[in-house]
Design an enzyme around this catalytic site. Structure first.
Site, PDB file in Angstrom:
ATOM      1  N   THR A 242      31.931  -6.431  64.608  1.00  0.00           N
ATOM      2  CA  THR A 242      31.759  -6.773  66.031  1.00  0.00           C
ATOM      3  C   THR A 242      32.130  -8.228  66.292  1.00  0.00           C
ATOM      4  O   THR A 242      32.726  -8.548  67.334  1.00  0.00           O
ATOM      5  CB  THR A 242      30.299  -6.513  66.439  1.00  0.00           C
ATOM      6  OG1 THR A 242      29.946  -5.164  66.116  1.00  0.00           O
ATOM      7  CG2 THR A 242      30.106  -6.730  67.925  1.00  0.00           C
ATOM      8  N   GLU A 459      10.716  -5.257  30.193  1.00  0.00           N
ATOM      9  CA  GLU A 459      11.714  -6.157  30.780  1.00  0.00           C
ATOM     10  C   GLU A 459      12.464  -6.926  29.706  1.00  0.00           C
ATOM     11  O   GLU A 459      13.665  -7.212  29.852  1.00  0.00           O
ATOM     12  CB  GLU A 459      11.040  -7.116  31.763  1.00  0.00           C
ATOM     13  CG  GLU A 459      10.348  -6.448  32.936  1.00  0.00           C
ATOM     14  CD  GLU A 459      11.303  -5.605  33.766  1.00  0.00           C
ATOM     15  OE1 GLU A 459      12.508  -5.899  33.792  1.00  0.00           O
ATOM     16  OE2 GLU A 459      10.824  -4.650  34.396  1.00  0.00           O
TER      17      GLU A 459
END
Length: 687
Positions: A242, A459
């Site tokens: 846009t 992790e």
């Protein structure tokens, strides 16, 4: 004594008088009068035969009798204590004075019967006569006329309000078919040009040609060329489609019509097509101009080949009107249609052909250098720390769109203000990126020591595998601080590859499975913490086998099906079984590979997990201190080095040009100084 009003005195906001309340009260009153018969009789009235009338009178049910000689009918009023005997209902249902209507033969006969009932003491009420036949007729007529007059008045009032205060000029309720496009008489009034659009060099170049068409069409028509009918901006959300359209209008300085695809959709039949025609009629009167339709997939979706599947005829009629206006028998010279969508695969093929949208301009996610330009645009209004590195921010936001980068800058400013910092620093931007990617940090989340250790091992498994696989994404940091739905996370710096190889995808899959493998090896049991990893791994494996043809048993075959209305898979059940077996085999191989890497580096993994337990957040430097320097150089680092070399070469060329220009200026000034005295001497000699 001063008569000036006191400014400090609070003023009461009295409600303004509105005629709409008067109109509504009048309508309600008319409706009540009409439904209640003018309020004359709110009791129940019923009709019966003359024999029942005589029976009820002789039983003493009648309180009074009213005879109407003109209509040969009489009204018998029933006593309250006998209402249930006559109507089989209570007083609340029938009213205070319910009546029974009876037709009779002659008045003398009625009078004779009433006198007989009085003699037998069965009726002691009043016998009266009513001759107002005409007045009842006129009362009913007046009530009906008033009611329908009120309806007509309300209809006129609604039409005037919908028409903006009058029926003239095509107003009224019929203005619903008019276009809702917002028009800017001069696109420059938007205040947006190509300078406000960072990055997207290729898209801006193609849009610049459209600007040239609008500014100087003679240049192209002299060679026999035609102005393009339209351009379709395609790209992910937030990439600036846009903004590019507004920049085109601002650069060209022509009228700009802006509306959304959903503005054509209405509950009334034929309104969408009417709005399309009205929009192009307005544009013809302002040509040359630009029409911009945002989210065109709302009306441009592919038409269904099977009407029984519930196709929307109204939407298809709107699409047909748009196709006709863009390239039909009518000529729309000087009108360029721009449209934006992030779902180009769902648009109708007739809308995509040449002559309607002549160009498809892809507005992709910004790369490393373009993200740096976008950051420079959004960092201008912020008070920044002097040591902030924009290149570092661009590397930390791979895959971010322009809207995401704007959100990062805003979040960083909010975080800095929350911490009462005078300037926005590097850590504020890192916290903003973590907030956007991982979610809000949950500082109140309570975990046991065993859960915290399990998360740290999980992790650390991801970090270890990614460090020792060549094509895995480089590690940035690892955290066991809960964010959003995740109890821990590992941040990587994805390499922006144009092509994905099978080896790179397998390394990524192995890295995703490293958390589950570490749990099994070093905790002794597995948990649900790897659900997201398993989901991503399974999707990637099916994509490699079903779409990319990277399977041993199904090589070089793609089963991708883009048919929206197809409910059948483009392969058989036997092939589906082969796919399932290949996916299971591929995932199990990478899982075993992950366990072998973890076993080979279990000491470093244990140190990494313990460091996570102590600090909760560790960075790539900490991992490098434990495992040593990563044996592979990331492509992001290579791109950064190449970009820095190109930047240095560009600056050297600009400096050389500046020196050359300065040298020429010095030579010109010396020549002018040398020529000055000679001319003066010649003038003196002539004199």
């Amino acid at each position: 004594m001063s008569n000036k009003p006191n400014k400090n005195k609070p003023q009461m906001n009295m409600p303004k008088f509105n005629m709409n309340w008067i109109y509504m009260l009048a309508i309600v009153a008319l409706a009540v009068l009409y439904l209640t018969g003018g309020g004359e009789n709110t009791s129940v009235q019923t009709t019966t035969s003359y024999s029942n009338f005589k029976t009820w009178v002789m039983k003493g049910y009648a309180s009074k009798i009213v005879v109407n000689k003109n209509t040969n009918t009489l009204q018998m009023y029933v006593k309250p204590e006998h209402i249930r005997d006559v109507f089989h209902q209570g007083v609340k249902s029938t009213g205070k004075e319910p009546t029974v209507s009876v037709e009779f033969g002659s008045v003398d006969q009625v009078e004779q019967f009433v006198n007989q009932a009085r003699e037998l003491k069965k009726f002691s009420g009043e016998l009266s006569y009513n001759n107002q036949r005409e007045s009842e007729f006129f009362n009913s007529l007046i009530m009906n006329v008033l009611f329908f007059a009120g309806i007509i008045f309300v209809w006129i009032f609604i039409m005037r309000r919908m028409g903006g205060g009058g029926m003239g000029g095509g107003g009224g309720i019929f203005s619903v078919g008019k276009s809702k496009a917002q028009m800017y008489e001069k696109g420059g009034s938007l205040g947006i040009t190509f300078k406000d659009v960072a990055g997207q060099a290729g898209a801006k170049q193609e849009m610049q040609e459209i600007v040239d068409f609008l500014k100087n069409p003679q240049k192209y028509t002299d060679l026999g060329g035609k102005i393009p009918k339209g351009a379709l901006l395609v790209g992910p959300p937030g990439t600036g489609k846009t903004l590019l359209a507004k920049a085109v209008a601002g650069e060209a300085g022509v009228p700009f019509f802006s509306m959304s695809g959903s503005d054509f959709v209405e509950m009334f039949v034929g309104v969408g097509a009417s709005r399309v025609r009205d929009l192009f009629n307005q544009a013809k009167s302002k040509a040359p101009c630009i029409i911009f339709i945002d989210e065109i997939d709302a009306v441009g979706r592919a038409r269904s080949k099977n009407p029984a599947m519930g196709g929307n005829d109204e939407r298809e009629n709107t699409l047909n009107a748009l196709l006709t206006e863009m390239d039909g028998f009518g000529t729309n010279s000087g009108i360029i249609t721009l449209a934006a969508t992030n779902r180009a695969d769902m648009l109708d093929s007739a809308l995509m052909r040449a002559g309607r949208f002549d160009r498809q301009i892809h507005v992709d996610l910004p790369d490393l250098s373009e993200r740096k330009e976008v950051f420079q645009v959004h960092l201008k209004p912020l008070k920044l720390d002097e040591n902030l590195d924009v290149d570092f921010l661009a590397r930390q936001t791979p895959g971010f769109s322009g809207a995401d980068i704007a959100n990062v800058c805003n979040e960083a400013a909010l975080i800095a203000a929350r911490h009462n910092s005078p300037k926005v620093g590097k850590q504020d931007f890192l916290d903003a990126v973590d907030r956007i990617i991982g979610g809000l940090e949950k500082k109140t989340k309570v975990m046991t020591e065993a859960e915290k250790r399990s998360i740290a091992i999980h992790e650390a498994g991801h970090a270890t595998i990614s460090w020792f696989t060549e094509f895995a994404n480089p590690l940035v940091k690892v955290s066991i601080v809960p964010r959003g739905q995740a109890l821990g996370a590992a941040w990587y710096l994805p390499e922006e590859r144009v092509l994905q190889t099978k080896e790179a995808m397998l390394d990524e899959m192995c890295s995703l499975l490293g958390g589950r493998a570490a749990e099994e090896l070093f905790v002794g049991h597995i948990s649900t913490g790897a659900m997201n990893d398993l989901e991503r791994t399974t999707k990637q494996a099916y994509g490699m086998i079903a779409y990319a043809g990277m399977s041993e048993k199904l090589p070089n075959i793609c089963y991708y099906n883009n048919n929206e209305y197809s409910f059948q898979r483009p392969y058989s059940e036997t092939t589906a079984k082969v796919m399932d077996d290949e996916v299971l085999k591929m995932i199990n191989e990478q899982y075993e590979r992950a366990k072998q890497i973890l076993i080979a580096h279990k000491e470093g993994h244990a140190r990494l997990a313990q460091l996570l337990m102590d600090r909760e957040v560790i960075f790539a430097d900490d991992v490098e201190e434990i495992f040593g320097k990563r044996p592979w150089t990331s492509r992001a680092e290579e791109l950064l080095e190449a970009q820095q070399r190109a930047e240095a070469e560009r600056m050297a060329e600009e400096r050389a040009k500046e020196l050359e220009a300065e040298k020429k200026e010095v030579e010109v000034s010396e020549n002018s100084e040398n020529s000055g005295p000679s001319e003066n001497s010649e003038n003196s000699e002539s004199k």
